[in-house]
Write a protein that holds these residues in place. Structure first.
Motif, PDB file in Angstrom:
ATOM      1  N   ASN A 149       0.854  -1.188   0.000  1.00 17.03           N
ATOM      2  CA  ASN A 149       0.000   0.000   0.000  1.00 17.03           C
ATOM      3  C   ASN A 149       0.888   1.235   0.000  1.00 17.03           C
ATOM      4  O   ASN A 149       1.910   1.270   0.672  1.00 17.03           O
ATOM      5  N   HIS A 171      -6.021   3.114   4.712  1.00 18.95           N
ATOM      6  CA  HIS A 171      -5.376   1.813   4.501  1.00 18.95           C
ATOM      7  C   HIS A 171      -4.164   1.540   5.390  1.00 18.95           C
ATOM      8  O   HIS A 171      -4.046   0.459   5.945  1.00 18.95           O
ATOM      9  N   THR A 206      -9.271   4.066  -3.787  1.00 19.66           N
ATOM     10  CA  THR A 206      -9.352   2.680  -4.243  1.00 19.66           C
ATOM     11  C   THR A 206      -9.543   1.780  -3.032  1.00 19.66           C
ATOM     12  O   THR A 206      -9.385   2.219  -1.893  1.00 19.66           O
ATOM     13  N   VAL A 210      -5.158  -2.836  -3.340  1.00 19.08           N
ATOM     14  CA  VAL A 210      -4.630  -2.380  -4.629  1.00 19.08           C
ATOM     15  C   VAL A 210      -3.316  -1.652  -4.343  1.00 19.08           C
ATOM     16  O   VAL A 210      -3.252  -0.776  -3.489  1.00 19.08           O
ATOM     17  N   GLU A 212      -0.903   1.022  -5.115  1.00 15.96           N
ATOM     18  CA  GLU A 212      -1.012   2.305  -5.814  1.00 15.96           C
ATOM     19  C   GLU A 212       0.111   2.509  -6.831  1.00 15.96           C
ATOM     20  O   GLU A 212      -0.059   3.278  -7.793  1.00 15.96           O
TER      21      GLU A 212
HETATM   22 MN    MN Z   1      -4.481   1.928  -0.588  1.00 15.31          MN
END
Ligand code: MN
Length: 449
Positions: A149, A171, A206, A210, A212
């Motif tokens: 992340n 996140h 998002t 995921v 980035e």
């Molecule tokens: Mn993220």
């Protein structure tokens, strides 16, 4: 387009987007003051900063135009290209140690050599508690899935080897709580001095899970190249300037702040996370990047990815939406203007509902017609003045979730306001038509003066 900070800086200088400051400046308020006076027209490269051998850049992409140019795009292309990147990821390329030597490993400081004091970190605003890192990409991996992340947080310099961190409930925080539940620290790498496209990608709206950097790869049209860290099991962009490696400590919180934030108010002092630094690596004569809080650079990094997410969601319900602008005066968080080619009665209000759903931070939404330039606040206010009847066009939703940093909210509980500033579908159009001087667009003033 190569995701290399130095290449973009050369380009930005050639395009007249970056001023060079040769006079020595203090990192205590002076640098932020000069940088703030130059933006959004110019970024600034400070060659000499008191107390450090490292030069500082700010306002890498200080305007929407510069942000788009850094990725080789026009302002119009940017939201759709960002949306495309969200749905079509490009896996990263991890280099091996044998592929080196790597410029960012020219100097490796570990153990007793670690000293955050070598960095020209800035004290930005009057009531800030300390010098802060504001432009570091924060890289962690989920201990359960191993998925990377990337984000940006503010980091307070506490001493030679400790940073405070504000991890909002997003996140990094979610991932850290998984590690903390296991009683373990979470390894972290902070990459300073990266290309604007990587900064922008790190702010993508998002889901968790995921990477980035894979969004950044699509945005740039090539995989992001990464290189392994020295003391943590993480990878950082090979083309960055400075890397700080460390671990977020479990069950440790220390006071952090106050700190001048994006809404142009201070975030309060409170117990927050602590990072223990295990290594610093950097190039020969690295470039340090600071983002001045609430500068256009800061606001746009938040705003452009939010606009892309909003555009995607709003178009699902209201396909005739042309574009959206999340405005700087609202911190690129609270105020949205939507441009709609309205065909059916009520479409504007549906677009407003979808805009509220795209982010809990969105507070006031205005919808205008296609003859209004949503990036021109004068034009938007003209639409409010001439196309709105409050009793008919304005509605309020009370007690929704907003943003805690909004001082008018009740600890984050916030009202929402929708304004339909479009011409009624069945109205006689001539009444709402803007005046226009025939042929004015063909006049070249230099022929007359
Ligand atoms: Mn993220």
């Amino acid at each position: 387009m190569k995701p290399i900070l130095r290449e973009w800086l050369t380009e930005a200088e050639a395009r007249g987007l970056m001023k060079r400051v040769r006079r020595e400046v203090s990192p205590i308020h002076e640098l932020a003051a000069v940088g703030k006076l130059l933006e959004p027209q110019y970024g600034a490269f400070f060659e000499r900063v008191a107390g450090s051998a490292i030069p500082v850049v700010t306002g890498l992409a200080a305007s929407r135009e510069a942000m788009a140019q850094s990725i080789g795009l026009s302002v119009r292309e940017l939201p759709d290209r960002f949306n495309d990147a969200l749905t079509r990821l490009t896996p990263c390329k991890t280099l091996n140690r044998e592929d080196g030597p790597f410029a960012v490993k020219a100097h490796i400081l570990t153990g007793e050599q670690v000293d955050l004091g070598i960095l020209p970190a800035c004290l930005h605003h009057e009531k800030d508690s300390a010098r802060y890192l504001t432009a570091a990409l924060c890289i962690v991996k989920d201990p359960e899935t191993g998925i990377r992340n990337v984000s940006i947080h503010r980091h307070e310099i506490k001493d030679r080897s400790h940073l405070g961190a504000l991890l909002l409930p997003r996140h990094t925080n979610q991932i850290f709580r998984r590690a903390e539940a296991l009683g373990r620290p979470l390894e972290i790498a902070l990459a300073i001095g990266v290309h604007p496209a990587l900064l922008l990608s790190s702010q993508a709206t998002t889901r968790l899970g995921v990477d980035e950097f894979e969004i950044g790869g699509t945005l740039l049209g090539e995989p992001i190249e990464l290189v392994p860290c020295e003391t943590v099991d993480l990878e950082v962009p090979v083309e960055c300037e400075i890397v700080i490696e460390g671990r977020i400590l479990p069950n440790v919180r220390e006071n952090e702040g106050p700190f001048g934030e994006y809404p142009r108010t201070y975030g309060p002092r409170a117990p927050r996370h602590v990072i223990e630094v295990t290594a610093i690596t950097h190039r020969d004569t690295p470039i340090y990047h600071t983002i001045i809080p609430a500068s256009m650079e800061h606001l746009l990094l938040g705003g452009i990815p939010r606009e892309a997410a909003m555009l995607q969601l709003v178009r699902q319900t209201t396909p005739n939406v042309k574009s959206v602008h999340i405005t700087p005066a609202g911190g690129c968080r609270y105020h949205a203007v939507i441009q709609l080619d309205q065909q059916y009665k009520g479409e504007a209000k549906n677009a407003i509902f979808a805009a509220f759903a795209s982010s809990s931070e969105i507070k006031h939404v205005t919808v205008v017609d296609t003859d209004i330039d949503i990036f021109d606040t004068q034009d938007v206010e003209w639409a409010l003045a001439n196309r709105v009847q409050a009793g008919r066009d304005v509605f309020v939703v009370t007690g929704a979730m907003g943003n805690k940093l909004d001082p008018s909210s009740a600890d984050g509980v916030s009202d929402k306001l929708g304004i339909d500033a479009t011409i009624p579908v069945d109205a006689e159009h001539g009444r709402f038509q803007k005046i226009h001087i025939a042929g004015m667009e063909n006049i070249r003033l230099e022929d007359y003066l």
